[in-house]
Design a protein around this motif. Structure first.
Motif, short mmCIF file in Angstrom:
data_model
loop_
_atom_site.label_atom_id
_atom_site.label_comp_id
_atom_site.label_asym_id
_atom_site.label_seq_id
_atom_site.Cartn_x
_atom_site.Cartn_y
_atom_site.Cartn_z
N THR A 4 -9.72 18.88 5.18
CA THR A 4 -9.26 18.61 6.54
C THR A 4 -9.75 17.24 6.99
N THR A 5 -8.86 16.45 7.56
CA THR A 5 -9.23 15.13 8.06
C THR A 5 -9.02 15.08 9.56
N HIS A 6 -9.50 14.01 10.17
CA HIS A 6 -9.37 13.85 11.62
C HIS A 6 -7.90 13.88 12.05
N THR A 7 -7.02 13.29 11.24
CA THR A 7 -5.61 13.24 11.63
C THR A 7 -4.95 14.61 11.62
N ASP A 8 -5.52 15.58 10.89
CA ASP A 8 -4.97 16.93 10.88
C ASP A 8 -5.08 17.59 12.25
N TYR A 9 -5.97 17.09 13.09
CA TYR A 9 -6.17 17.66 14.41
C TYR A 9 -5.38 16.93 15.49
N LEU A 10 -4.63 15.90 15.08
CA LEU A 10 -3.82 15.14 16.02
C LEU A 10 -2.35 15.51 15.89
N THR A 130 1.18 9.84 12.81
CA THR A 130 0.12 10.38 13.66
C THR A 130 0.25 9.84 15.08
N LYS A 134 -4.28 15.19 20.91
CA LYS A 134 -4.82 16.27 20.08
C LYS A 134 -3.89 17.47 20.05
N GLU A 294 -9.00 21.30 16.69
CA GLU A 294 -10.28 20.94 16.07
C GLU A 294 -11.39 21.86 16.55
#
Length: 316
Positions: A4-10, A130, A134, A294
């Protein structure tokens, strides 16, 4: 396993438009469909280009569902509807497209090959972009169920999006089938999206008399006849029937407008029961907390342990 990366939560939208042409399963009408990128927090919004604005805009949400007989139909306050939205919405949601403006020049989404695969393939090929907002998620804190006869649908607490589906048909071609998977893009694209819709030969004439299945054929559906699959090519999976029911459920639940961090369990459930579940869910606010995706994934334990944690209010 994908990390999981930060962009997965955007939130995400399409990188560029995608165009489809085809025929509606029930109306039989030829239609042109174009998916466009959309701004953050748009969700999925349909626009009937064959009708006059501003009355031709139909948001795809749980409360705009107007009909669930054999497919999911959405409508607006002016009586404008779009039918059989579930396969497209399932593909958008499972492929990580949060926001999409959808133009269509007729009353029904093209059925394509009867599955969500053609939509998934094109969405993956085009790619997503992206966005700087969020993703939101509904975290189930208590289980919730709806029942109708011997069918049921429910969502229970679980630390990630998960789906269980089971069916039981008298036909020997189907019988009892079940599937249980984590709901993510890889599982949906690899194991679920190619499963086709299905019908029974003894119901065809009745449906056509009712104005349904006007565009149905063995090119876009599995036909069960005399307890056998009539399609010359056979099935794509041994349990293709229950996999398609999961496609439908993914599309129906995506109309909530946010991710569900919980475990959906459907037993003989269909479009009607899936929508009833969402309607009950929205009026049982004590069974869930709304937060960012997230927060829901990273802090699931803390959310579950805090009885007062309700998160943000849901915007209808």
């Amino acid at each position: 396993m994908k990390q999981t990366t930060h962009t997965d939560y955007l939130q995400h939208t399409l990188k560029q438009p995608i165009h489809f042409i085809g025929r509606g399963l029930h109306t039989g009408k030829h239609v042109s469909l174009t998916l466009h990128p959309a701004a953050p927090d748009t969700g999925y919004v349909f626009c009937r280009t064959d009708l006059q604005p501003p009355y031709n805009v139909v948001p795809a949400r749980w409360m705009t569902v107007t009909e669930t007989r054999l497919s999911t139909t959405i409508g607006n306050n002016h009586g404008v509807t779009v039918t059989t939205v579930e396969h497209l919405v399932a593909a958008l949601f499972a492929c990580g497209v949060d926001n999409c403006h959808i133009e269509i020049d007729g009353p029904e989404i093209p059925i394509m090959d009867g599955s969500a695969k053609p939509f998934v393939e094109q969405i993956i090929a085009i790619g997503t972009e992206t966005q700087k907002k969020k993703r939101m998620a509904l975290v189930m804190k208590e289980e919730l169920w709806v029942n109708e006869g011997n069918a049921s649908a429910g969502i229970m607490p679980f630390p990630e999006p998960w789906m269980d589906m089971s069916i039981d048909f008298k036909s020997k071609a189907i019988g009892q089938q079940n599937i249980s998977v984590k709901l993510d893009q890889k599982n949906f694209s690899d194991y679920i999206c190619a499963a086709r819709t299905f019908g029974f030969s003894e119901h065809v004439e009745t449906m056509k008399t009712l104005g349904l299945a006007q565009g149905g054929s063995m090119r876009n559906a599995i036909l069960v006849e005399n307890d056998m699959v009539a399609n010359p090519e056979g099935l794509r999976f041994d349990n293709e029937f229950v996999r398609h029911k999961m496609v439908d459920a993914v599309g129906d639940l995506a109309l909530l407008g946010v991710h569900i961090v919980g475990r959906f369990v459907g037993n003989r459930s269909g479009h009607r029961l899936n929508n009833q579940l969402l309607r009950k869910l929205m009026y049982k606010e004590d069974t869930w907390a709304l937060t960012t995706l997230e927060d829901a994934i990273v802090n699931w334990d803390q959310i579950m342990e805090d009885p007062a944690r309700q998160g943000w209010q849901f915007e209808f």
